[in-house]
Scaffold this active site. Sequence first.
Site, short mmCIF file in Angstrom:
data_model
loop_
_atom_site.label_atom_id
_atom_site.label_comp_id
_atom_site.label_asym_id
_atom_site.label_seq_id
_atom_site.Cartn_x
_atom_site.Cartn_y
_atom_site.Cartn_z
N GLN A 175 0.33 -0.89 -0.16
CA GLN A 175 -0.04 0.08 -0.44
C GLN A 175 0.70 1.31 -0.33
O GLN A 175 0.63 2.45 -0.31
CB GLN A 175 -1.17 0.30 1.21
CG GLN A 175 -2.41 1.32 1.10
CD GLN A 175 -3.10 0.61 -0.16
OE1 GLN A 175 -3.34 -0.61 0.00
NE2 GLN A 175 -2.54 1.40 -1.37
N HIS A 197 -0.27 -2.26 -9.11
CA HIS A 197 -1.64 -1.73 -9.66
C HIS A 197 -1.38 -0.74 -8.19
O HIS A 197 -2.79 0.12 -8.57
CB HIS A 197 -2.98 -2.87 -9.71
CG HIS A 197 -2.93 -3.75 -8.56
ND1 HIS A 197 -4.06 -3.26 -7.62
CD2 HIS A 197 -3.11 -4.31 -8.18
CE1 HIS A 197 -3.65 -4.05 -6.62
NE2 HIS A 197 -3.29 -5.37 -6.43
N CYS A 320 -10.03 -6.74 -0.76
CA CYS A 320 -10.23 -8.13 -0.34
C CYS A 320 -11.24 -8.80 0.49
O CYS A 320 -11.41 -9.95 0.70
CB CYS A 320 -8.77 -8.28 -0.30
SG CYS A 320 -8.10 -7.65 -0.97
N1 PLP Z 1 -0.40 -6.69 0.69
C1 PLP Z 1 -1.29 -5.63 1.35
C2 PLP Z 1 -0.98 -4.38 2.30
C3 PLP Z 1 -2.03 -4.80 0.38
O1 PLP Z 1 -3.47 -3.72 0.25
C4 PLP Z 1 -2.82 -6.12 -0.87
C5 PLP Z 1 -3.88 -5.47 -2.01
O2 PLP Z 1 -4.52 -5.42 -1.64
C6 PLP Z 1 -1.76 -7.02 -1.07
C7 PLP Z 1 -1.01 -7.33 -0.23
C8 PLP Z 1 -1.87 -7.89 -2.02
O3 PLP Z 1 -1.45 -7.71 -3.09
P1 PLP Z 1 -1.45 -7.56 -4.20
O4 PLP Z 1 -3.76 -7.33 -4.95
O5 PLP Z 1 -0.92 -6.84 -6.34
O6 PLP Z 1 -1.64 -9.38 -4.79
#
Ligand code: PLP
Length: 370
Positions: A175, A197, A320
């Site tokens: 983040q 992203h 998520c």
């Molecule tokens: N770690 C954090 C702090 C995140 O905010 C996210 C995604 O929301 C992830 C890991 C996972 O990343 P990715 O979506 O690129 O797999």
Amino acid sequence: MIYADNAATTQLDLDAYESMKKYLLSDFGNPSQPYSFSHTAKAAISEAREIIAECIGADSDEIFFTSGGTESDNWALKGYMKAHKKKKLIISSIEHHAVIHTADSLLNEGYEVDLLDVTHEGIVLPSWLKMKINEDVALVSVMLANNEIGSIEPVDELAEIAHEYGTAFHTDAVQAAGHIPIDVKNSGVDMLSASAHKFNGPRGIGFLYIKDGTKISPFMDGGAQERHMRAGTENVPAIVGMAVALKKNCNIIETEKKHLHMLEEELIARLYQKKLQFIRNGSKNHLPGIVNLSFKDSEGEMILHRMDLLGICISTGSACDSINNQISHVIKAIHVPEEYATGTIRISFGKDNSIEDVKIIVEALAKILQ
Ligand code: PLP
């Protein structure tokens, strides 16, 4: 439509997009092939690695490309634990599920996992790590900034404590990367995860910084890509786009910070004017643009859907987590009072948001909540 969910994902930067086109359409050679047609793709990967390394103060051979934040976190934790004899891992209680569920899976394999509590502001206090850590701990993983409430963790101090016990330190900077300055050499972290992203790069690409000399198992077996550590034909266009996006974001961190703080302040001031009862979660030292709010006697899910009907994208916490209607583990960990906790939403501004967006968001929230 007003997009105010930039912590979930960001719009692809136009320069990043332009830089990718060539490697999708014309210079599509497999970088592992020895013929000259593939040289451009191979050189583009090297250049991207150097640009990314420079943005975070690393050496280019310490950058390993992955499919994103989830993979980087999985690799850091599983790869490190499997390469070492010590069986103990410490993580914070507000990590993203990419770290928490990886730790769960290690727990199922017989590893020991300890959780670090956080303050009401979502901060891991160095003194609390001192109380938990001992020579049996192989790895400590604490995120650089939280994706739901934005709190920035004191990772430099935490890494220093870990090293006093011969323990390695990983930080999930997914983040934070591209939004606050990062210098891995100064901060002393051994591993750092990032994902394109979240900083206006393409989806499905990220990287793991692994400090030179760190013993870690390869993530995937197969070809010799990423110096035999992460097999699979490289996603050249995405790698190139990620480097362009990160460099561009890192160059404007300070101006963006001012713009985003101004939007945050305007939002909070206008919410007070509307006399809505809410708590702002997170610490004063937080990622610019992230505003996590808990409204009294309300439902975050309801607010999200009504905002959606008004053409506004926000989140109930972590994207998520949106399938899960329960109170997020982060909101639980910072002990938001029950009558406020269910009414939690996250508004996350990005560089394209304006004061006009803030006004519309506040009017919409007032309409929904009153
Ligand atoms: N770690 C954090 C702090 C995140 O905010 C996210 C995604 O929301 C992830 C890991 C996972 O990343 P990715 O979506 O690129 O797999």
